[in-house]
Scaffold this motif. Structure first.
Motif, PDB file in Angstrom:
ATOM      1  N   UNK A   1     -31.241  69.527 -77.137  1.00 31.87           N
ATOM      2  CA  UNK A   1     -31.485  69.312 -75.739  1.00 31.87           C
ATOM      3  C   UNK A   1     -32.278  70.170 -75.166  1.00 31.87           C
ATOM      4  N   UNK A   2     -32.329  71.491 -75.410  1.00 27.87           N
ATOM      5  CA  UNK A   2     -33.232  72.502 -74.833  1.00 27.87           C
ATOM      6  C   UNK A   2     -34.776  72.291 -74.918  1.00 27.87           C
ATOM      7  N   UNK A   3     -35.208  71.821 -76.182  1.00 25.81           N
ATOM      8  CA  UNK A   3     -36.327  71.881 -76.551  1.00 25.81           C
ATOM      9  C   UNK A   3     -37.224  70.790 -76.371  1.00 25.81           C
TER      10      UNK A   3
ATOM     11  N   UNK B   1     -34.049  59.040 -75.022  1.00 22.76           N
ATOM     12  CA  UNK B   1     -34.129  58.859 -73.724  1.00 22.76           C
ATOM     13  C   UNK B   1     -32.890  59.690 -73.015  1.00 22.76           C
ATOM     14  N   UNK B   2     -31.740  59.716 -73.469  1.00 23.36           N
ATOM     15  CA  UNK B   2     -30.626  60.298 -73.125  1.00 23.36           C
ATOM     16  C   UNK B   2     -30.853  61.805 -73.009  1.00 23.36           C
ATOM     17  N   UNK B   3     -31.590  62.220 -74.146  1.00 23.38           N
ATOM     18  CA  UNK B   3     -31.903  63.667 -74.201  1.00 23.38           C
ATOM     19  C   UNK B   3     -32.888  64.009 -73.151  1.00 23.38           C
ATOM     20  N   UNK B   4     -33.696  63.144 -72.910  1.00 22.95           N
ATOM     21  CA  UNK B   4     -34.952  63.462 -71.935  1.00 22.95           C
ATOM     22  C   UNK B   4     -34.149  63.657 -70.584  1.00 22.95           C
ATOM     23  N   UNK B   5     -32.829  62.720 -70.484  1.00 23.13           N
ATOM     24  CA  UNK B   5     -32.342  62.762 -69.129  1.00 23.13           C
ATOM     25  C   UNK B   5     -31.661  64.191 -68.866  1.00 23.13           C
TER      26      UNK B   5
ATOM     27  N   UNK C   1     -28.794  76.576 -68.122  1.00 23.17           N
ATOM     28  CA  UNK C   1     -29.891  77.093 -68.943  1.00 23.17           C
ATOM     29  C   UNK C   1     -29.508  78.397 -69.719  1.00 23.17           C
ATOM     30  N   UNK C   2     -29.125  79.233 -69.112  1.00 18.51           N
ATOM     31  CA  UNK C   2     -28.609  80.348 -69.711  1.00 18.51           C
ATOM     32  C   UNK C   2     -27.606  80.195 -70.875  1.00 18.51           C
ATOM     33  N   UNK C   3     -26.650  79.255 -70.708  1.00 18.23           N
ATOM     34  CA  UNK C   3     -25.788  78.647 -71.499  1.00 18.23           C
ATOM     35  C   UNK C   3     -26.425  78.117 -73.036  1.00 18.23           C
TER      36      UNK C   3
ATOM     37  N   UNK D   1     -31.902  72.318 -67.055  1.00 20.20           N
ATOM     38  CA  UNK D   1     -33.267  73.125 -66.539  1.00 20.20           C
ATOM     39  C   UNK D   1     -32.867  73.522 -64.907  1.00 20.20           C
ATOM     40  N   UNK D   2     -32.248  72.778 -64.155  1.00 17.05           N
ATOM     41  CA  UNK D   2     -32.120  72.951 -62.867  1.00 17.05           C
ATOM     42  C   UNK D   2     -30.690  73.898 -62.705  1.00 17.05           C
ATOM     43  N   UNK D   3     -30.028  74.028 -63.487  1.00 21.17           N
ATOM     44  CA  UNK D   3     -28.953  74.762 -63.017  1.00 21.17           C
ATOM     45  C   UNK D   3     -29.072  76.038 -64.240  1.00 21.17           C
TER      46      UNK D   3
END
Length: 75
Positions: free
Chosen positions: A62-64, A17-21, A33-35, A27-29
């Motif tokens: 976190x990114x996938x 759940x924390x990862x989903x948050x 996202x680049x980092x 993704x919004x920043x």
């Protein structure tokens, strides 16, 4: 090589759940996202890390989206 984030004060079931948050915030920043594209970030529950070790499948990317738990050394 990536980086890891161990969550403290979160129930083991709350890690996903924390990862989903964390994902939408990343993704919004565009800079975040680049980092994340350059430096993968995984997260885990501290108790899982202590009990099972970093090579165990306790790390969630976190990114996938829908990423499965994996060991520290797996990509």
């Amino acid at each position: 090589m990536g980086t890891g984030l161990a969550l403290v004060g979160t129930a083991a079931s709350g890690v996903r759940s924390a990862v989903a948050d964390l994902r939408p915030a990343a993704e919004e920043n565009p800079a975040v996202a680049e980092m994340l594209a350059a430096v993968p970030v995984d997260t885990t529950h501290i108790e899982d890390l202590v009990q099972r070790g970093p090579a165990a499948p306790v790390w969630y990317p976190v990114s996938a989206r829908g990423g499965r738990a994996r060991g520290w050394t797996r990509k």
